[in-house]
Motif scaffolding. Structure first.
Motif, mmCIF file in Angstrom:
data_model
loop_
_atom_site.group_PDB
_atom_site.id
_atom_site.type_symbol
_atom_site.label_atom_id
_atom_site.label_comp_id
_atom_site.label_asym_id
_atom_site.label_seq_id
_atom_site.Cartn_x
_atom_site.Cartn_y
_atom_site.Cartn_z
ATOM 1 N N LYS A 1 25.382 -14.088 30.111
ATOM 2 C CA LYS A 1 25.155 -13.198 28.957
ATOM 3 C C LYS A 1 23.768 -12.572 28.971
ATOM 4 O O LYS A 1 23.308 -12.087 27.945
ATOM 5 C CB LYS A 1 25.320 -13.994 27.653
ATOM 6 N N GLY A 2 23.082 -12.678 30.096
ATOM 7 C CA GLY A 2 21.774 -12.038 30.199
ATOM 8 C C GLY A 2 20.652 -13.044 30.434
ATOM 9 O O GLY A 2 20.799 -14.245 30.184
ATOM 10 N N LEU A 3 19.523 -12.513 30.917
ATOM 11 C CA LEU A 3 18.384 -13.368 31.261
ATOM 12 C C LEU A 3 17.859 -14.134 30.043
ATOM 13 O O LEU A 3 17.513 -15.316 30.145
ATOM 14 C CB LEU A 3 17.276 -12.497 31.877
ATOM 15 N N GLY A 4 17.809 -13.484 28.893
ATOM 16 C CA GLY A 4 17.322 -14.162 27.682
ATOM 17 C C GLY A 4 18.199 -15.362 27.354
ATOM 18 O O GLY A 4 17.701 -16.463 27.044
ATOM 19 N N ARG B 1 17.184 -17.266 20.007
ATOM 20 C CA ARG B 1 18.385 -17.661 19.246
ATOM 21 C C ARG B 1 18.846 -16.539 18.324
ATOM 22 O O ARG B 1 20.029 -16.417 18.038
ATOM 23 C CB ARG B 1 18.097 -18.929 18.419
ATOM 24 N N ASP B 2 17.889 -15.708 17.878
ATOM 25 C CA ASP B 2 18.225 -14.621 16.944
ATOM 26 C C ASP B 2 18.231 -13.252 17.612
ATOM 27 O O ASP B 2 18.268 -12.228 16.924
ATOM 28 C CB ASP B 2 17.185 -14.586 15.805
ATOM 29 N N THR B 3 18.115 -13.222 18.936
ATOM 30 C CA THR B 3 18.059 -11.914 19.609
ATOM 31 C C THR B 3 19.478 -11.430 19.916
ATOM 32 O O THR B 3 20.214 -12.107 20.643
ATOM 33 C CB THR B 3 17.225 -12.010 20.922
ATOM 34 N N PRO B 4 19.885 -10.293 19.378
ATOM 35 C CA PRO B 4 21.240 -9.804 19.646
ATOM 36 C C PRO B 4 21.325 -9.185 21.043
ATOM 37 O O PRO B 4 20.286 -8.870 21.631
ATOM 38 C CB PRO B 4 21.426 -8.718 18.573
ATOM 39 N N PRO B 5 22.527 -9.022 21.577
ATOM 40 C CA PRO B 5 22.653 -8.346 22.873
ATOM 41 C C PRO B 5 21.993 -6.975 22.814
ATOM 42 O O PRO B 5 22.071 -6.285 21.795
ATOM 43 C CB PRO B 5 24.171 -8.216 23.066
ATOM 44 N N GLY B 6 21.298 -6.619 23.859
ATOM 45 C CA GLY B 6 20.591 -5.333 23.908
ATOM 46 C C GLY B 6 21.124 -4.494 25.050
ATOM 47 O O GLY B 6 22.340 -4.387 25.246
ATOM 48 N N ARG B 7 20.225 -3.945 25.844
ATOM 49 C CA ARG B 7 20.579 -3.092 26.979
ATOM 50 C C ARG B 7 21.672 -3.745 27.830
ATOM 51 O O ARG B 7 21.571 -4.924 28.171
ATOM 52 C CB ARG B 7 19.309 -2.888 27.807
ATOM 53 N N THR C 1 9.673 -8.979 20.257
ATOM 54 C CA THR C 1 9.592 -9.575 18.907
ATOM 55 C C THR C 1 8.340 -10.439 18.776
ATOM 56 O O THR C 1 7.656 -10.413 17.748
ATOM 57 C CB THR C 1 10.863 -10.416 18.632
ATOM 58 N N LEU C 2 8.017 -11.203 19.819
ATOM 59 C CA LEU C 2 6.798 -12.027 19.771
ATOM 60 C C LEU C 2 5.574 -11.146 19.545
ATOM 61 O O LEU C 2 4.688 -11.484 18.738
ATOM 62 C CB LEU C 2 6.626 -12.829 21.066
ATOM 63 N N VAL C 3 5.515 -10.008 20.243
ATOM 64 C CA VAL C 3 4.383 -9.083 20.079
ATOM 65 C C VAL C 3 4.346 -8.562 18.641
ATOM 66 O O VAL C 3 3.284 -8.538 17.999
ATOM 67 C CB VAL C 3 4.480 -7.912 21.087
#
Ligand code: UTP
Length: 310
Positions: A113-116, A229-235, A247-249
């Motif tokens: 589901k992605g690197l994250g 945990r709260d990051t939705p799928p992106g690119r 988000t951290l930035v």
């Protein structure tokens, strides 16, 4: 609260669960991370790099079709006995090497589901301390010390540190791109250290904040897990590590970049893979001399670009 310097990173996470579509059909049955760079899998160089940087605990995030990776880092008693019987000490040492480099642990991602999402699978292993992430198909030349620099920057500033490479504006749409604080930047052993002010995954060329691309080394704060945990799928419909770092930035956590000035090969890319094999083989004591003389002859006979080989 303990100071950042009191808790140096000790653990490395290597995500190897990606599908390797750029290298199909080779990667239909063989994980791209095990494709040989000369005579050793790309992944062995990467585990070696982690161990060299002082990170002896390594977690691989694997997936289906990746069982061969676990086999590679396991003992092979029958093979070892056969080599011992033959008195083949060199090959015996080479076979042993992969099992002795580090303590290698495994966890499954389940679905790519992605690197994250892959990094999030490491949260129990990592716990509440900074940790390194090394992408399983990104090879940094052993003579360059990118990860050591990044660990030093993290120990000094806390927060997270990412590796950057200037890929030129025309290529930035294939990478995560960053915006950085303007001004003069300190240089440590040839690598510039910058403060990151924004990140975006694979931006269109005309919208990219810079030509600085994120490459496959990170030293991350454990706070990234909560964000992931709260990051939705992106690119590409994938959970992107780049989005979590953005988000951290935004939250004001420090994210620094180390602009790499050394040699790096993306072994998941066919052309870069070929370059890595030729360069590393041509520099070896055993294969180098005959390969270099063959390469000279080969290059002299090459037709100019555009013409077809005879
Ligand atoms: P890549 O995008 O280079 O890997 O991810 P990929 O998806 O395997 O490659 P292509 O584009 O299809 O050829 C960078 C790293 O993240 C891992 C990959 O194994 C690689 O080391 N990864 C990626 C995961 O572990 N899980 C994922 O869901 C995606």
């Amino acid at each position: 609260m303990s100071s950042p310097a009191a808790r140096p990173a000790r653990k490395a996470v290597i995500p190897v669960a990606g599908m390797g579509t750029r290298f199909l059909p080779a990667t239909k049955a063989v994980p791209k991370e095990l494709l040989p760079v000369v005579d050793r899998p790309a992944l062995e160089y990467i585990v070696e790099e982690a161990a060299r940087a002082g990170l002896p605990e390594v977690l691989m995030v694997t997936g289906r079709n990746k069982a061969a990776i676990e086999d590679f880092f396991d003992r092979t008693p029958e093979l070892e006995a056969a080599l011992e019987k033959k008195g083949d000490a060199d090959r015996l040492a080479a076979v042993h090497a992969s099992t002795e480099l580090a303590h290698v642990h495994f966890v499954r991602q389940g679905e790519a589901k992605g690197l994250g999402h892959a990094v999030l699978q490491a949260s129990a292993f990592v716990g509440d301390e900074p940790f390194a992430v090394l992408l399983g198909d990104d090879l940094i030349d052993a003579r360059d010390h990118l990860l050591e620099h990044m660990l030093a920057v993290q120990a000094e500033h806390g927060g997270s540190v990412i590796a950057l490479l200037d890929v030129g504006r025309e290529n930035i749409d294939k990478y995560g791109a960053v915006a950085i604080e303007p001004g003069d930047h300190p240089v440590v052993d040839g690598d510039e250290v910058v403060r990151v002010t924004g990140l975006v995954e694979k931006p269109p060329v005309d919208e990219a904040p810079s030509s600085l691309a994120i490459i496959g080394r990170y030293v991350l704060s454990p706070t990234v897990f909560d964000v992931l945990r709260d990051t939705p799928p992106g690119r590409g419909g994938e959970i992107q590590l780049t989005d979590a770092l953005a988000t951290l930035v935004e939250r004001g956590e420090p994210v620094h970049g180390v602009v790499f000035s050394g040699r790096r090969y993306d072994t998941g890319d066919r052309l870069d893979y070929l370059k890595a094999v030729i360069r590393l083989a041509s520099e070896r004591d055993d294969l180098g001399p005959p390969l270099r003389s063959w390469l000279h002859e080969f290059v002299a006979d090459l037709p100019a670009e555009g013409a077809s080989p005879s």
